[in-house]
Scaffold this active site. Structure first.
Site, PDB file in Angstrom:
ATOM      1  N   LYS A  67       0.751  -1.241   0.092  1.00  0.00           N
ATOM      2  CA  LYS A  67       0.021  -0.090   0.025  1.00  0.00           C
ATOM      3  C   LYS A  67       0.646   1.278  -0.116  1.00  0.00           C
ATOM      4  O   LYS A  67       0.475   2.360  -0.776  1.00  0.00           O
ATOM      5  CB  LYS A  67      -1.019  -0.045   1.006  1.00  0.00           C
ATOM      6  CG  LYS A  67      -1.881  -1.005   1.045  1.00  0.00           C
ATOM      7  CD  LYS A  67      -3.098  -1.070   2.165  1.00  0.00           C
ATOM      8  CE  LYS A  67      -4.092  -2.070   1.785  1.00  0.00           C
ATOM      9  NZ  LYS A  67      -4.782  -2.801   2.964  1.00  0.00           N
ATOM     10  N   TYR A 241      -2.346  -1.241  10.571  1.00  0.00           N
ATOM     11  CA  TYR A 241      -3.511  -1.591  10.850  1.00  0.00           C
ATOM     12  C   TYR A 241      -4.028  -0.602  12.298  1.00  0.00           C
ATOM     13  O   TYR A 241      -3.391   0.538  12.326  1.00  0.00           O
ATOM     14  CB  TYR A 241      -3.982  -2.909  11.370  1.00  0.00           C
ATOM     15  CG  TYR A 241      -3.515  -3.652  10.124  1.00  0.00           C
ATOM     16  CD1 TYR A 241      -3.912  -3.760   8.683  1.00  0.00           C
ATOM     17  CD2 TYR A 241      -2.235  -4.846  10.094  1.00  0.00           C
ATOM     18  CE1 TYR A 241      -3.451  -4.364   7.735  1.00  0.00           C
ATOM     19  CE2 TYR A 241      -1.982  -5.685   9.106  1.00  0.00           C
ATOM     20  CZ  TYR A 241      -2.603  -5.421   7.908  1.00  0.00           C
ATOM     21  OH  TYR A 241      -2.019  -6.166   6.760  1.00  0.00           O
TER      22      TYR A 241
END
Ligand code: GLU
Length: 427
Positions: A67, A241
């Protein structure tokens, strides 16, 4: 001597090898088929030297470690404003695959959750899915310093199980965030997640970010320093996360984890770390990967906010070379605080000299902020009836003589000019 470091890394791995906490990701069926005990660590220094420990040859899919790299590529290709219009930079505090957008802007909260990552894929210019994917693939390969391949089994496996990501992509399309067909963009996203890497690839990719965008094997710039700074910033706040806060306080390195079991961590200016162990905690982070990074950070002092000492004095030595002529020898990296120290010292001492000579031959690096600050030096000195010369054999100031103090190649030349100036014969 390098063996000491090697032994050290081997010991860290040995300390954690017996831990079997966590579970393999199984929502992508193919991921549940890997050897749960696989364990590897690589550390790439800024000069490209790589230490490896455990099994650095295991190939695993990059998954969400992709990402930040696609985000960087989007910034590189279309610029920050265009990217910001579609993807925020706020931590969401939510799980990676949550179906949500920012309430007010209707754009994904950040590029490290799936919604933001899918949007980032759509920002890579390309007429077809292949064109988009090829750019992503080439960019990751350039960051890793070798050609990476796709794991077709993982790709197919995620393609048939990706309902949630499909929901996210269609939601983004309904909010006008996606440029292009949602299914095509998803296909590229799943392919990017299925790119195979080793811990050494991750360490090298991280080191490319650590070096501000210059890959170490080919010595090639693959992203600008501004893009890297932006990318590292979101890795700090959103990379792990919903465990980002815990990670930053305990490990203190911009990082990104993936459900494939990999983690890439960056210590800006110094090194990149790649670690792999596929058993994940409840947040989706590799259990042993996080433990190893914690140990590395604590034992090697890698936390990016640890203040080991105040910045060194930029002025290493001051002396009067002849009556009224004072030489200031500067060294190290000249950044804002160093330039500030120089200007303040000149201010305080200008009653004690007629000519100040700044000796820059020991300056390693200088940034634009310091350049701009030194630009005003001659002007402020002349307001006080004084003169400022600079000895700059390597042309670190890269300036015209008019704007700055007069620039000389050697100290002798500067001293002669200073004495002539004092004698009133300076032309
Ligand atoms: N391909 C995975 C997904 O989108 C990546 C998830 C992850 O590594 O966080 O679900």
């Amino acid at each position: 001597m390098a063996e000491l470091v090697q032994r050290y890394l081997d010991q860290i791995l040995a300390d954690h090898v017996s831990s079997t906490d966590g579970a393999l990701a199984d929502y992508i069926p193919e991921l549940a088929r890997v050897d749960p005990d696989g364990f590897g660590l690589s550390l790439s220094l800024a000069d490209g030297y790589v230490y490896e420990s455990g099994d650095p040859t295991i190939e695993f899919t990059i998954q969400s470690v992709s990402k930040p790299f696609t985000y960087a590529l989007a910034l590189e290709r279309i610029g920050r404003d265009a990217v910001d219009a579609k993807i925020g930079v706020e931590p969401s505090g939510e799980a990676f695959n949550v179906i949500s957008v920012d309430e007010a802007t209707k754009t994904p909260m950040n590029p490290m959750i799936n919604a933001g990552a899918i949007a980032a894929v759509s920002l890579i210019p390309g007429a077809t899915a292949d064109e988009r994917f090829n750019q992503i693939h080439e960019f990751y390969s350039a960051c890793a310093g070798r050609q990476l391949a796709v794991d077709d089994d993982v790709y197919s496996s995620e393609k048939v199980t990706g309902s949630r990501n499909r929901a996210i992509a269609y939601m983004l399309q309904s909010f006008g965030v996606l440029d292009g067909d949602p299914d095509e963009i998803l296909d590229v996203y799943v392919r990017q997640c299925s790119i195979k890497v080793t811990t050494t690839d991750l360490a090298r990719m991280a080191a490319t970010l650590a070096r501000g965008g210059v890959e170490a094997v080919e010595e090639r710039r693959v992203a600008s320093a501004e893009v890297v700074q932006r990318t590292l910033s979101v890795m700090v706040t959103c990379g792990m996360y919903d465990a980002a806060g815990d990670w930053v306080s305990a490990v203190g390195m911009p990082a990104k984890s993936g459900v494939g079991g990999g983690i890439a961590a960056v210590l800006p200016g110094q090194l990149g770390i790649g670690v792999y162990s596929p058993r994940l905690d409840s947040k989706g982070n590799s259990v042993r990967g996080v433990e190893v990074c914690r140990a590395l950070s604590a034992n090697l002092g890698l936390h990016f906010l640890s203040v080991t000492r105040e910045s060194r004095s930029t002025i290493r030595h001051t002396y009067d070379a002849s009556p009224g002529v004072r030489v200031y020898e500067l060294h190290g990296d000249l950044l804002f605080t160093g330039a500030e120290q120089v200007l303040r010292t000149l201010d305080q001492e200008c009653g004690e000299f007629d000519v100040a000579i700044l000796e820059l031959s020991r300056i390693d690096d200088i940034d634009d902020a310091a350049r701009r600050m030194l630009a005003g030096m001659r002007q402020s000195l002349s307001a006080a009836g004084k003169e400022g010369f600079v000895v700059d054999p390597d042309d670190v100031l890269r300036v015209t003589q008019q704007t700055y103090a007069r620039v000389f190649g050697t100290l002798d030349e500067a001293l002669n000019a200073a004495r002539a100036h004092r004698a009133g014969s300076d032309g």
